[in-house]
Design a protein around this motif. Structure first.
Motif, PDB file in Angstrom:
ATOM      1  N   GLU A  49       0.822  -1.215   0.000  1.00 26.74           N
ATOM      2  CA  GLU A  49       0.000   0.000   0.000  1.00 26.74           C
ATOM      3  C   GLU A  49       0.853   1.260   0.000  1.00 26.74           C
ATOM      4  N   ARG A  50       1.991   1.219   0.678  1.00 27.60           N
ATOM      5  CA  ARG A  50       2.868   2.383   0.703  1.00 27.60           C
ATOM      6  C   ARG A  50       3.413   2.668  -0.696  1.00 27.60           C
ATOM      7  N   LEU A  51       3.846   1.613  -1.396  1.00 23.64           N
ATOM      8  CA  LEU A  51       4.352   1.815  -2.751  1.00 23.64           C
ATOM      9  C   LEU A  51       3.248   2.266  -3.697  1.00 23.64           C
ATOM     10  N   ALA A  52       2.072   1.706  -3.515  1.00 18.47           N
ATOM     11  CA  ALA A  52       0.949   2.103  -4.367  1.00 18.47           C
ATOM     12  C   ALA A  52       0.595   3.572  -4.155  1.00 18.47           C
ATOM     13  N   ALA A  53       0.607   4.011  -2.889  1.00 21.32           N
ATOM     14  CA  ALA A  53       0.301   5.411  -2.588  1.00 21.32           C
ATOM     15  C   ALA A  53       1.375   6.327  -3.144  1.00 21.32           C
ATOM     16  N   ARG A  54       2.604   5.877  -3.126  1.00 18.87           N
ATOM     17  CA  ARG A  54       3.705   6.695  -3.645  1.00 18.87           C
ATOM     18  C   ARG A  54       3.537   6.936  -5.138  1.00 18.87           C
ATOM     19  N   GLN A  55       3.022   5.934  -5.835  1.00 14.17           N
ATOM     20  CA  GLN A  55       2.835   6.068  -7.270  1.00 14.17           C
ATOM     21  C   GLN A  55       1.682   7.000  -7.616  1.00 14.17           C
ATOM     22  N   LYS A  56       0.724   7.157  -6.676  1.00 12.66           N
ATOM     23  CA  LYS A  56      -0.475   7.945  -6.969  1.00 12.66           C
ATOM     24  C   LYS A  56      -0.320   9.426  -6.679  1.00 12.66           C
ATOM     25  N   GLY A  57       0.629   9.799  -5.855  1.00 15.73           N
ATOM     26  CA  GLY A  57       0.770  11.214  -5.564  1.00 15.73           C
ATOM     27  C   GLY A  57       1.682  11.479  -4.407  1.00 15.73           C
ATOM     28  N   ARG A  58       1.706  12.717  -3.989  1.00 13.19           N
ATOM     29  CA  ARG A  58       2.609  13.163  -2.938  1.00 13.19           C
ATOM     30  C   ARG A  58       2.205  12.559  -1.595  1.00 13.19           C
ATOM     31  N   ARG A  59       3.195  12.128  -0.830  1.00 17.95           N
ATOM     32  CA  ARG A  59       2.935  11.533   0.468  1.00 17.95           C
ATOM     33  C   ARG A  59       2.907  12.590   1.551  1.00 17.95           C
ATOM     34  N   PRO A  60       2.177  12.336   2.628  1.00 16.32           N
ATOM     35  CA  PRO A  60       2.164  13.275   3.750  1.00 16.32           C
ATOM     36  C   PRO A  60       3.565  13.445   4.333  1.00 16.32           C
ATOM     37  N   ALA A  61       3.834  14.609   4.899  1.00 19.48           N
ATOM     38  CA  ALA A  61       5.158  14.889   5.462  1.00 19.48           C
ATOM     39  C   ALA A  61       5.533  13.901   6.551  1.00 19.48           C
ATOM     40  N   THR A  62       4.541  13.471   7.355  1.00 18.16           N
ATOM     41  CA  THR A  62       4.846  12.510   8.428  1.00 18.16           C
ATOM     42  C   THR A  62       5.304  11.181   7.855  1.00 18.16           C
ATOM     43  N   THR A  63       4.720  10.794   6.723  1.00 17.95           N
ATOM     44  CA  THR A  63       5.126   9.547   6.090  1.00 17.95           C
ATOM     45  C   THR A  63       6.542   9.652   5.551  1.00 17.95           C
ATOM     46  N   VAL A  64       6.856  10.765   4.907  1.00 24.39           N
ATOM     47  CA  VAL A  64       8.204  10.982   4.380  1.00 24.39           C
ATOM     48  C   VAL A  64       9.223  10.940   5.509  1.00 24.39           C
ATOM     49  N   ALA A  65       8.903  11.617   6.615  1.00 20.78           N
ATOM     50  CA  ALA A  65       9.830  11.645   7.748  1.00 20.78           C
ATOM     51  C   ALA A  65      10.031  10.255   8.336  1.00 20.78           C
ATOM     52  N   ILE A  69      14.688   7.076   7.379  1.00 21.42           N
ATOM     53  CA  ILE A  69      15.792   6.213   7.807  1.00 21.42           C
ATOM     54  C   ILE A  69      15.681   4.822   7.206  1.00 21.42           C
ATOM     55  N   ALA A  70      14.781   4.623   6.269  1.00 22.73           N
ATOM     56  CA  ALA A  70      14.637   3.320   5.613  1.00 22.73           C
ATOM     57  C   ALA A  70      14.640   3.513   4.097  1.00 22.73           C
ATOM     58  N   TRP A  71      15.803   3.834   3.544  1.00 21.65           N
ATOM     59  CA  TRP A  71      15.969   4.021   2.107  1.00 21.65           C
ATOM     60  C   TRP A  71      15.098   5.162   1.583  1.00 21.65           C
ATOM     61  N   GLY A  72      14.825   6.151   2.443  1.00 18.91           N
ATOM     62  CA  GLY A  72      13.960   7.249   2.035  1.00 18.91           C
ATOM     63  C   GLY A  72      14.726   8.521   1.739  1.00 18.91           C
ATOM     64  N   GLU A  73      14.162   9.644   2.184  1.00 16.96           N
ATOM     65  CA  GLU A  73      14.788  10.929   1.946  1.00 16.96           C
ATOM     66  C   GLU A  73      16.106  11.031   2.726  1.00 16.96           C
ATOM     67  N   PRO A  74      17.077  11.827   2.216  1.00 19.78           N
ATOM     68  CA  PRO A  74      18.336  12.005   2.950  1.00 19.78           C
ATOM     69  C   PRO A  74      18.088  12.595   4.341  1.00 19.78           C
ATOM     70  N   VAL A  75      18.849  12.127   5.313  1.00 24.42           N
ATOM     71  CA  VAL A  75      18.655  12.614   6.678  1.00 24.42           C
ATOM     72  C   VAL A  75      19.860  13.381   7.206  1.00 24.42           C
ATOM     73  N   LEU A  76      21.000  13.322   6.520  1.00 26.55           N
ATOM     74  CA  LEU A  76      22.197  14.039   6.963  1.00 26.55           C
ATOM     75  C   LEU A  76      22.901  14.652   5.757  1.00 26.55           C
ATOM     76  N   SER A  77      23.520  15.786   5.976  1.00 28.00           N
ATOM     77  CA  SER A  77      24.317  16.415   4.925  1.00 28.00           C
ATOM     78  C   SER A  77      25.738  15.867   4.982  1.00 28.00           C
ATOM     79  N   THR A  78      26.327  15.606   3.820  1.00 27.07           N
ATOM     80  CA  THR A  78      27.692  15.100   3.769  1.00 27.07           C
ATOM     81  C   THR A  78      28.354  15.554   2.481  1.00 27.07           C
ATOM     82  N   ALA A  79      29.655  15.746   2.552  1.00 30.42           N
ATOM     83  CA  ALA A  79      30.445  16.062   1.366  1.00 30.42           C
ATOM     84  C   ALA A  79      31.336  14.883   0.986  1.00 30.42           C
ATOM     85  N   ILE A  80      31.035  13.711   1.550  1.00 24.85           N
ATOM     86  CA  ILE A  80      31.917  12.562   1.363  1.00 24.85           C
ATOM     87  C   ILE A  80      31.575  11.768   0.105  1.00 24.85           C
TER      88      ILE A  80
END
Length: 376
Positions: A49-65, A69-80
């Motif tokens: 259901e999560r993947l299906a919802a991702r394909q249909k449109g923008r996810r809520p900010a709480t879901t993105v957050a 930490i599970a292959w999602g949005e970047p959580v730390l800045s790095t120059a490495i």
């Protein structure tokens, strides 16, 4: 937790079976054998259901957050380092190109952003035992005595970092002089494998914010000694979903020898089980480190057939864990050689992230999204 059939999952996703299998292979959808029919698989409904919802449109900010930490949005800045456009870059340089000539010592200079040549054959103490147990023991002892980094010059921290890698290198190779890849080859009495080992160490020295690197970085953010950050990385690396992933191909290799490659692979896929050591979630096409490593040795015929048939049937290509397993088979290295290579190489990357985190002076302390009960 609810589990659904392949038909129900495909209906929600609106995709072909191959895409479902690819999502399972990449860890996006959990799968398990159907208790009523072991030849079929069930799929975790929440993942589908999560993947299906991702394909249909923008996810809520709480879901993105929550997914960060599970292959999602970047959580730390790095120059490495980063994976971008199907390539892996370390401080702006293509890792596959670096692996053609660089050594682990070169990677330390690049990753630690220093001009001081790295020598991992100095300042070491080692006992009679060699291997990962000795490495864990020595790093743990150093973590208990090494000074914390606060208030100390970066040049001193580079020396501390060199000491940590030197300890791990001497614990694993039992030797004290020369480039690390040559020491490994000599320790395993496989001098002809030296170049492939060099390439593997370079390719494994760093890989963005993986689980062990995150553990090391969190530890460094507390102000703990650099050896403690490496110890945290080693602990996370020991898990079967990370550092020991290359061992998971063992059963497939045995089945391929017994029943044939296509039968062994199709048997896994028919059960909805992912092919071990195929695919990588960060790369849209393939893990670029795998062909870079396999170009340095003659891939055994069985592994070449596994790679070709696995891609044909699953749509996924071999990853770095597959390449490490093929390297072990090609040069008849110890069974735990992949983990030893991985641990030794990644120490350099963990320390790069620890040094970067120390410079920020920030504590990594994410919040939890509580889903339990509250008192009335």
């Amino acid at each position: 937790m609810s589990w659904i059939s392949a038909e129900a999952a495909l209906a929600l996703l609106g995709t072909k079976p191959q895409t479902l299998y690819a999502n399972v292979s990449r860890g996006r959808i959990a799968a398990r054998p159907d208790p009523e029919d072991p030849r079929r698989s069930l799929y975790r409904q929440d993942d589908v259901e999560r993947l299906a919802a991702r394909q249909k449109g923008r996810r809520p900010a709480t879901t993105v957050a929550a997914e960060s930490i599970a292959w999602g949005e970047p959580v730390l800045s790095t120059a490495i380092s980063t994976v971008a456009n199907g390539h892996f870059y370390i401080r702006g340089q293509d890792a596959a190109e670096l692996a053609k000539t660089a050594t682990l010592e070169d990677m330390a200079m690049l990753l630690w952003n220093t001009s001081a040549p790295a020598d991992f054959g100095t300042m070491t103490t080692t006992g009679a035992d060699t291997g990962l147990i000795a490495a864990y023991r020595q790093v743990a002892e150093l973590a208990a005595t090494q000074m914390p980094p606060s208030g100390r010059a970066r040049s001193v921290l580079i020396k501390d970092s060199t000491l940590v890698v030197s300890l791990v290198a001497s614990a694993i190779t039992g030797a004290r002089t020369g480039p690390v890849h040559e020491r490994l080859a000599a320790h395993w009495q496989r001098p002809e494998a030296a170049n492939a080992l060099r390439c593997a160490l370079v390719l494994l020295a760093e890989h963005e914010l993986n689980a062990s690197t995150f553990a090391a970085r969190v530890t460094a953010s507390t102000g703990a000694p650099l050896a403690a950050a490496v110890l945290a990385g080693l602990a996370a690396l020991s898990g079967p979903l990370h550092g020991t992933a290359s061992l998971s191909i063992g059963a497939l290799v045995r089945d391929a020898k017994r029943y044939g490659v296509e039968t062994a692979i199709s048997g896994l896929l028919r059960q909805g089980r992912p092919l071990p050591c195929f695919g990588h979630r960060l790369y849209p096409d393939h893990d670029v480190r795998a062909p870079a490593l396999m170009a340095t040795f003659t891939v055994p015929a069985l592994f070449a057939e596994l790679a070709e048939t696995g891609e044909k049937l699953s749509g996924e290509k071999p990853n770095i864990d597959f390449a490490l397993s093929a390297l072990v088979a090609a040069h008849d290295l110890p069974d735990d050689a992949p983990l030893q290579i991985f641990a030794l190489a990644r120490c350099v990357g963990w320390l790069a992230h620890a040094l970067e985190q120390i410079e920020t002076g920030a504590l990594i302390r994410p919040r939890a999204r509580y889903v339990g009960e509250l008192p009335a």
